[in-house]
Write a protein that holds these residues in place. Structure first.
Motif, mmCIF file in Angstrom:
data_model
loop_
_atom_site.group_PDB
_atom_site.id
_atom_site.type_symbol
_atom_site.label_atom_id
_atom_site.label_comp_id
_atom_site.label_asym_id
_atom_site.label_seq_id
_atom_site.Cartn_x
_atom_site.Cartn_y
_atom_site.Cartn_z
ATOM 1 N N ASN A 162 -7.742 8.221 12.488
ATOM 2 C CA ASN A 162 -6.890 9.246 13.078
ATOM 3 C C ASN A 162 -7.815 10.278 13.717
ATOM 4 O O ASN A 162 -8.475 11.048 13.026
ATOM 5 C CB ASN A 162 -6.025 9.880 11.979
ATOM 6 N N THR A 163 -7.853 10.275 15.032
ATOM 7 C CA THR A 163 -8.805 11.168 15.704
ATOM 8 C C THR A 163 -8.280 12.598 15.810
ATOM 9 O O THR A 163 -8.973 13.491 16.264
ATOM 10 C CB THR A 163 -9.102 10.661 17.125
ATOM 11 N N LYS A 164 -7.019 12.800 15.358
ATOM 12 C CA LYS A 164 -6.429 14.130 15.524
ATOM 13 C C LYS A 164 -6.842 15.115 14.433
ATOM 14 O O LYS A 164 -6.633 16.306 14.570
ATOM 15 C CB LYS A 164 -4.905 14.022 15.556
ATOM 16 N N ILE A 165 -7.329 14.588 13.295
ATOM 17 C CA ILE A 165 -7.714 15.518 12.235
ATOM 18 C C ILE A 165 -9.177 15.260 11.854
ATOM 19 O O ILE A 165 -9.668 14.135 11.959
ATOM 20 C CB ILE A 165 -6.788 15.405 10.998
ATOM 21 N N PRO A 166 -9.856 16.316 11.413
ATOM 22 C CA PRO A 166 -11.301 16.200 11.124
ATOM 23 C C PRO A 166 -11.630 15.172 10.039
ATOM 24 O O PRO A 166 -12.723 14.622 10.036
ATOM 25 C CB PRO A 166 -11.690 17.611 10.651
ATOM 26 N N GLY A 193 -7.291 21.476 4.980
ATOM 27 C CA GLY A 193 -6.979 20.292 5.762
ATOM 28 C C GLY A 193 -6.124 19.294 5.008
ATOM 29 O O GLY A 193 -5.481 19.629 4.001
ATOM 30 N N ILE A 194 -6.127 18.081 5.524
ATOM 31 C CA ILE A 194 -5.328 16.998 4.952
ATOM 32 C C ILE A 194 -6.236 15.790 4.783
ATOM 33 O O ILE A 194 -7.015 15.455 5.685
ATOM 34 C CB ILE A 194 -4.143 16.663 5.884
ATOM 35 N N THR A 195 -6.168 15.165 3.625
ATOM 36 C CA THR A 195 -6.939 13.942 3.401
ATOM 37 C C THR A 195 -5.986 12.839 2.939
ATOM 38 O O THR A 195 -5.062 13.084 2.157
ATOM 39 C CB THR A 195 -8.039 14.188 2.350
ATOM 40 N N MET A 200 0.841 -1.196 0.000
ATOM 41 C CA MET A 200 0.000 0.000 0.000
ATOM 42 C C MET A 200 0.881 1.252 0.000
ATOM 43 O O MET A 200 1.924 1.297 0.639
ATOM 44 C CB MET A 200 -0.864 0.053 1.270
ATOM 45 N N THR A 201 0.396 2.273 -0.711
ATOM 46 C CA THR A 201 1.037 3.594 -0.619
ATOM 47 C C THR A 201 -0.009 4.577 -0.099
ATOM 48 O O THR A 201 -1.147 4.583 -0.574
ATOM 49 C CB THR A 201 1.568 4.025 -1.993
ATOM 50 N N PHE A 202 0.411 5.344 0.902
ATOM 51 C CA PHE A 202 -0.479 6.363 1.474
ATOM 52 C C PHE A 202 0.097 7.743 1.196
ATOM 53 O O PHE A 202 1.292 7.964 1.376
ATOM 54 C CB PHE A 202 -0.598 6.190 2.996
ATOM 55 N N ILE A 203 -0.753 8.620 0.743
ATOM 56 C CA ILE A 203 -0.308 10.004 0.530
ATOM 57 C C ILE A 203 -1.213 10.944 1.328
ATOM 58 O O ILE A 203 -2.441 10.825 1.267
ATOM 59 C CB ILE A 203 -0.343 10.370 -0.969
ATOM 60 N N ASP A 204 -0.597 11.830 2.080
ATOM 61 C CA ASP A 204 -1.364 12.901 2.727
ATOM 62 C C ASP A 204 -1.438 14.068 1.770
ATOM 63 O O ASP A 204 -0.415 14.655 1.419
ATOM 64 C CB ASP A 204 -0.672 13.362 4.023
#
Lengths: 581, 581
Positions: B84-88, B44-46, B34-38
């Motif tokens: 991730n509870t830190k971001i909306p 914000g950040i998705t 898997m590759t994850f990109i912010d």
């Protein structure tokens, strides 16, 4: 507060209240035993009453008050026997118990009335007195309302207002900069911004997404009538947009402003290409409050041995509805009008399509009735209409016919200041050839993106490249303009090179922007509105001056404070500059 | 729009929606298949997800994306297994179907993180990258909010925003002006305004009654840390007011701003006279988040053969609650602190009021236990407290003790950035004697009105005249200041003459204002707030720089665009000036 109420708020419901008002003596009238004073402040006018029988001393004191004295008056609100329905406070008056002169006043050099006897220069010199006149105060109140409404609308849809710097760098492309010698960096200069263009683009690179600012800009140009060296823009930029997004967003803004500030519903804005605007109106800022579109007759009328037509590049005219009865004198006036040097046509051909169906023209000996009939068909004219036709070199003649069309609109009462016709002009050329300097100039500015489909033409036929640019035009005035910007360093370099910049010049002046593009620039675009002009348009006034609190005259002078002026030797020495006069 | 949503708005309720996002690659992680990109934008950040098994080509393409690439990604919103509870947006992620690289990016010269590795100068040079960092973006978002709230509040209570000119006249009284050579009036110069002071007074003469403006001002001063050559003011003026009206109006404004922007209730603002502020805090901008008021010991401690005290004009101290246990090392640090040249005390005397009730001081051999006991009583000290005492020339020692008090407040954690203590300082002296130039200077500016009761002292004892002036102080920062103005020509002339202006100089520089006063000036007064500073205070940050989109460095340079810079010969020639370097 020195007052309990303003001069604009008292009404029948305040009767018997004791109030204190402050304001300026607008006028004073002695009627037998009574003295009446109109007391004025920003909010209105209230009538003060003094009765010589009940209070002789006070009444005599009141009779000493000159125009524009600043006074404080205390008294009781009373119903008027003789009501004035023209002002909101006209149902009441104040029976005054005491007055204080807060400041006496010399007689003003012009009357503080809606229609003043003061000339322009005198009113500029005593601008603080001119500001007391209702039309000027209302103009600036309108400006305040428009600014508030603009900010609230744009903030409401996610735009952030960001202040960009005023002390920036001189970039001689475009108009002339005002410069500011630096004392801390001797030998160098700041420039005042002609617009925040590069900064708003950098805000997009910085991820600000939606930016606006109501901002002062500066151009050291020779001032034409109604140009100011400092002026105000509504400056806007958005990321991740295409042209359509900008047009819709700012169409939304202008319609909202008309609705909230003037209560007017503006329909969706039509879009006209630059080419069509030139073809049908001879102008890229057509006044579309009225039709009277250009009709080209070139093919129809050539080859009939009428030299004026045969030698002309373009023959084009307008149809003035219902003007067939224009007198010889009126037609002569129009001919004189188009022959004025600043208009530049060599003559005017007309054809009256008379009510009885006959046609009378100034070129009857060259054209038969049947031929003239075809002219009327080309214009879809009706009996009673007047055709006005110009012939000559096409650019010149289109400009001249534009002027004539506007003049006819004026004469026919079609340019109602309370009617608003808004539209977009799109698909401008990217570049204009300057014969004198033998090089291309950017029609908008060097940061404007070409239409994506036209990029290949940049090398082969630069004049044909369309810009991804747009202007908003209202009632024949360009109120705003903008474009999708270049966000790619290579394309930006190419455009600079087309505009005659060497790589070094481009780097020295705009290196920071091109460097910024290397670090991930989003596609972006924007628009800027001339705020002073927008205000005057909303106010239905030709001149922008009254919409600027302290305007400068046509020589760029503030005649009230006497600026610009000499500065002292210490200042010059600290800046290490010398004035060569 | 190139996107359907922003990177800050997707949540569990969008699951299974196909969306398109645009933004910058914040970071990229490869975890097995898997590759994850912010993906980051202003909102914000998705998290974007790519699976090598389901779409190998796409996943490999994603792995090529560098930091800060600008991309467009389309895919389906899916619930995250690992939330991730830190971001909306932390409950969802996007399973991506396709990506477009909108613009590639070079590696940024510093990390785009809340805590960046970039130094000040580097971040200034690449300000557009620094603007992408959340703390900087949030600072400017706060500024936008504060400006909107200010305008809406003031407009709501009847103030009109009026733009005053930027190209005005040089008036050398006060700080140094930036000047702008005029091309249309060769040999003369405009100046940039240090404040719109005279214009807002003229607006009052013009009957505008309540004016405000959020406006750029300019001062060509040698820059101290955190001073900018261009800065922004909330500038306000009102007519027919007394001091009380101004204090109540702007107390209302500041309390409203704290409430609407930060949700904080601020109590009514206490008022302290200038004399008391100096007496109890050694400063006209005391930080009143904590008490620790000055206590004067002069009479109590003189005549005990301790030369330091006996020869001192003033002996004054503070009581640091609960600090009796300070170590020798800590006390030495404090002594070093007060002896630094910029503080200037010659030494520090302390007395520990120990928990057992005994007192240990640095001057035990000169003072008996009983005498020291009286000291503690003078401070109302409790066992456990530490007394810190300075002695010397009174102005110098008050300033030094102010610094020590602030230092102790810092050390004791009493200067909480999330706590706000607002107050008014009133009854300033009107004039200050300048020893060097041997003349009086205006403590605020020459337009400040003396207290009406003190006018007679102008001739007999000018130093004793109080100004009808006031400052608003928050957390030890002067955020605003103003005064009731002179509105009478004769008094204004008298003040100019006290300040050493000849009649000619007064007329040349401010003749327009004095002439205006002849035509009926209302009593008026106002205030101006330093907007940059107010923003940084609301943001809980010491430096104002991050609250300015494009700040200048301490040499007045914009290192990003490289301004100020040389201009070309044509420009100099047109202006008829010569740089003497």
């Amino acid at each position: 507060m020195l007052r309990t109420h303003t001069c604009g708020e008292l009404s029948i419901k305040h009767i018997n209240t004791t109030v204190t008002l402050c304001g300026w003596v607008q006028k004073s009238r002695d009627l037998g035993g009574m003295t009446f004073i109109d007391l004025r402040d920003r909010y209105g006018i209230t009538q003060l009453v003094f009765n010589i029988e009940t209070n002789k001393t006070l009444c005599e004191q009141a009779r000493q008050l000159g125009r524009e004295f600043v006074i404080k008056a205390t008294g009781k609100v009373t119903e008027r026997s003789n009501k004035n329905t023209k002002i909101p406070t006209g149902e009441i008056e104040i029976i005054v118990d005491s007055i204080d002169i807060l400041t006496p006043a010399s007689n003003p050099p012009f009357t503080i009335e809606d229609n003043t006897d003061g000339g322009d220069e005198l009113r500029m010199k005593y601008r603080y007195l001119d500001l007391r006149r209702s039309p000027v105060r209302e103009a600036l109140e309108l400006r305040h309302k428009l600014a508030m409404a603009t900010r609230n609308y744009l903030a409401g849809i996610g735009f952030l207002e960001v202040e960009t710097p005023v002390l920036i760098k001189s970039t001689p492309e475009g108009a002339r900069d005002f410069v500011v010698p630096s004392r801390m960096n001797l030998g160098t200069f700041y420039a005042l911004p002609q617009s925040p263009q590069t900064f708003k683009q950098l805000l997009m690179v910085g991820g600000f997404d939606k930016y606006f600012q109501i901002v002062k800009c500066f151009r050291d140009e020779d001032l034409r009538a109604d140009r100011q060296p400092e002026f105000t823009q509504i400056d806007c930029e958005m990321s991740f947009v295409e042209r359509e997004d900008i047009l819709r967003t700012f169409e939304g803004m202008i319609r909202n402003l008309f609705k909230t500030v003037k209560g007017i519903d503006i329909p969706e804005l039509p879009r006209i290409t630059y080419a069509d605007a030139i073809k049908y109106y001879g102008s890229d800022k057509p006044d579309t409050r009225f039709e009277m579109k250009f009709v080209e007759l070139t093919n129809l009328v050539k080859g009939k041995n009428f030299k004026v037509f045969d030698s002309a590049e373009l023959i084009v005219g307008i149809c003035a509805k219902g003007c067939a009865e224009y007198t010889r004198k009126q037609l002569d006036e129009l001919t004189e009008f188009v022959k004025r040097p600043q208009i530049g046509a060599s003559g005017l051909i007309y054809a009256r399509y008379q009510n009885d169906g006959t046609i009378k023209s100034s070129v009857d000996k060259f054209f038969s009735t049947d031929e003239l009939k075809k002219w009327t068909e080309a214009f879809a004219a009706q009996p009673g209409d007047l055709l006005l036709i110009l012939a000559g070199e096409q650019n010149k003649i289109r400009k001249a016919l534009n002027e004539l069309r506007l003049e006819m609109g004026e004469r026919m009462g079609l340019r109602d200041k309370n009617k608003f016709s808004c539209l977009w002009i799109v698909d401008f050329p990217l570049l204009e050839w300057n014969e004198e300097q033998q090089r291309w100039f950017a029609m908008h500015h060097p940061f404007t993106s070409p239409n994506p489909n036209d990029i290949s033409l940049l090398d082969t036929n630069p004049g044909k490249v369309c810009a991804n640019a747009y202007d908003m035009v209202i009632n024949g005035v360009e109120v705003g303009g903008g474009s999708i910007r270049i966000h790619n360093k290579e394309l930006q370099k190419k455009i600079f090179s087309k505009l005659g910049f060497t790589d070094e010049e481009a780097h020295e002046q705009f290196g920071f922007l091109m460097t910024a593009f290397e670090y991930g620039a989003p596609p972006h675009g924007g628009i800027a509105f001339g705020f002073d002009r927008l205000c005057s348009l909303f106010g239905g006034v030709e001149s922008i001056r009254d919409f600027i609190a302290f305007p400068k005259n046509n020589s760029g002078r503030d005649v009230m404070i006497d600026a610009p002026s000499k500065i002292n030797e210490v200042q010059l020495k600290e800046l290490n500059i010398k004035s060569l006069l």
